[in-house]
Design a protein around this motif. Structure first.
Motif, PDB file in Angstrom:
ATOM      1  N   UNK A  33       0.826  -1.211   0.000  1.00  0.00           N
ATOM      2  CA  UNK A  33       0.000   0.000   0.000  1.00  0.00           C
ATOM      3  C   UNK A  33       0.856   1.255   0.000  1.00  0.00           C
ATOM      4  N   UNK A  34       2.089   1.149   0.487  1.00  0.00           N
ATOM      5  CA  UNK A  34       2.988   2.297   0.521  1.00  0.00           C
ATOM      6  C   UNK A  34       3.709   2.512  -0.802  1.00  0.00           C
ATOM      7  N   UNK A  35       3.532   1.609  -1.756  1.00  0.00           N
ATOM      8  CA  UNK A  35       4.168   1.740  -3.061  1.00  0.00           C
ATOM      9  C   UNK A  35       3.643   2.999  -3.755  1.00  0.00           C
ATOM     10  N   UNK A  36       4.541   3.884  -4.201  1.00  0.00           N
ATOM     11  CA  UNK A  36       4.067   5.116  -4.845  1.00  0.00           C
ATOM     12  C   UNK A  36       3.514   4.844  -6.248  1.00  0.00           C
ATOM     13  N   UNK A  46     -14.442   5.047 -20.340  1.00  0.00           N
ATOM     14  CA  UNK A  46     -13.883   3.785 -20.833  1.00  0.00           C
ATOM     15  C   UNK A  46     -13.237   2.950 -19.733  1.00  0.00           C
ATOM     16  N   UNK A  47     -13.165   3.496 -18.530  1.00  0.00           N
ATOM     17  CA  UNK A  47     -12.517   2.843 -17.391  1.00  0.00           C
ATOM     18  C   UNK A  47     -11.047   2.544 -17.678  1.00  0.00           C
ATOM     19  N   UNK A  48     -10.411   3.430 -18.425  1.00  0.00           N
ATOM     20  CA  UNK A  48      -8.997   3.266 -18.769  1.00  0.00           C
ATOM     21  C   UNK A  48      -8.157   4.268 -18.000  1.00  0.00           C
ATOM     22  N   UNK A  49      -6.946   3.844 -17.647  1.00  0.00           N
ATOM     23  CA  UNK A  49      -6.062   4.725 -16.890  1.00  0.00           C
ATOM     24  C   UNK A  49      -4.621   4.475 -17.297  1.00  0.00           C
ATOM     25  N   UNK A  50      -3.809   5.488 -17.086  1.00  0.00           N
ATOM     26  CA  UNK A  50      -2.366   5.343 -17.198  1.00  0.00           C
ATOM     27  C   UNK A  50      -1.821   5.517 -15.793  1.00  0.00           C
ATOM     28  N   UNK A  51      -1.136   4.484 -15.325  1.00  0.00           N
ATOM     29  CA  UNK A  51      -0.570   4.487 -13.984  1.00  0.00           C
ATOM     30  C   UNK A  51       0.943   4.598 -14.084  1.00  0.00           C
ATOM     31  N   UNK A  52       1.532   5.325 -13.148  1.00  0.00           N
ATOM     32  CA  UNK A  52       2.987   5.429 -13.086  1.00  0.00           C
ATOM     33  C   UNK A  52       3.450   4.810 -11.778  1.00  0.00           C
ATOM     34  N   UNK A  53       4.438   3.932 -11.886  1.00  0.00           N
ATOM     35  CA  UNK A  53       5.010   3.268 -10.726  1.00  0.00           C
ATOM     36  C   UNK A  53       6.500   3.078 -10.997  1.00  0.00           C
ATOM     37  N   UNK A  54       7.305   3.058  -9.949  1.00  0.00           N
ATOM     38  CA  UNK A  54       8.719   2.820 -10.146  1.00  0.00           C
ATOM     39  C   UNK A  54       8.913   1.394 -10.672  1.00  0.00           C
ATOM     40  N   UNK A  55       9.962   1.194 -11.448  1.00  0.00           N
ATOM     41  CA  UNK A  55      10.139  -0.089 -12.125  1.00  0.00           C
ATOM     42  C   UNK A  55      10.214  -1.264 -11.143  1.00  0.00           C
ATOM     43  N   UNK A  56      10.776  -1.047  -9.976  1.00  0.00           N
ATOM     44  CA  UNK A  56      10.861  -2.141  -9.001  1.00  0.00           C
ATOM     45  C   UNK A  56       9.491  -2.504  -8.418  1.00  0.00           C
ATOM     46  N   UNK A  61       2.437  -4.194  -8.468  1.00  0.00           N
ATOM     47  CA  UNK A  61       1.221  -3.547  -8.961  1.00  0.00           C
ATOM     48  C   UNK A  61       0.471  -4.456  -9.911  1.00  0.00           C
ATOM     49  N   UNK A  62       1.172  -5.028 -10.868  1.00  0.00           N
ATOM     50  CA  UNK A  62       0.530  -5.878 -11.870  1.00  0.00           C
ATOM     51  C   UNK A  62      -0.129  -7.083 -11.200  1.00  0.00           C
ATOM     52  N   UNK A  63       0.557  -7.727 -10.285  1.00  0.00           N
ATOM     53  CA  UNK A  63      -0.021  -8.898  -9.628  1.00  0.00           C
ATOM     54  C   UNK A  63      -1.235  -8.519  -8.789  1.00  0.00           C
TER      55      UNK A  63
END
Length: 99
Positions: A33-36, A46-56, A61-63
């Motif tokens: 939950x603390x992941x930025x 359309x229920x579409x979004x662009x999310x930004x997350x650090x590569x690590x 996030x995907x899982x």
């Protein structure tokens, strides 16, 4: 992109962000939950979004999004359409480029 097969309520941007954080917390606890994660764009229609997350944090996030099965007691699913280490790459599809 989020999919609601049986219709249902469409979350606004704040509710969408909360759903993402909740999914991370459910699977990975408080560390997840603390992941930025930033919602850069969200289209309620359309229920579409662009999310930004650090590569690590991409795998976490995907899982977490993959394992979401319900929103407000209705079935739903997330579909990851594209990933990229560069935001500019998400602005278009090179396969549809007409020269």
């Amino acid at each position: 992109r989020r999919e609601l097969p049986d219709g249902g309520a469409r979350p606004n941007a704040a509710q969408f962000k909360q759903l993402v954080v909740t999914a991370l917390r459910d699977l990975h606890g408080e560390v997840g939950a603390a992941l930025p994660v930033d919602v850069l764009t969200y289209e309620e229609k359309t229920l579409s979004a662009i999310l930004r997350v650090i590569s690590s944090g991409l795998v976490k996030l995907w899982s977490a999004l993959t394992l979401v099965g319900f929103y407000q007691n209705r079935r739903c699913a997330f579909r990851v359409l594209q990933t990229s280490p560069f935001l500019l790459a998400l602005s278009g599809n090179s396969r549809e480029l007409v020269l």
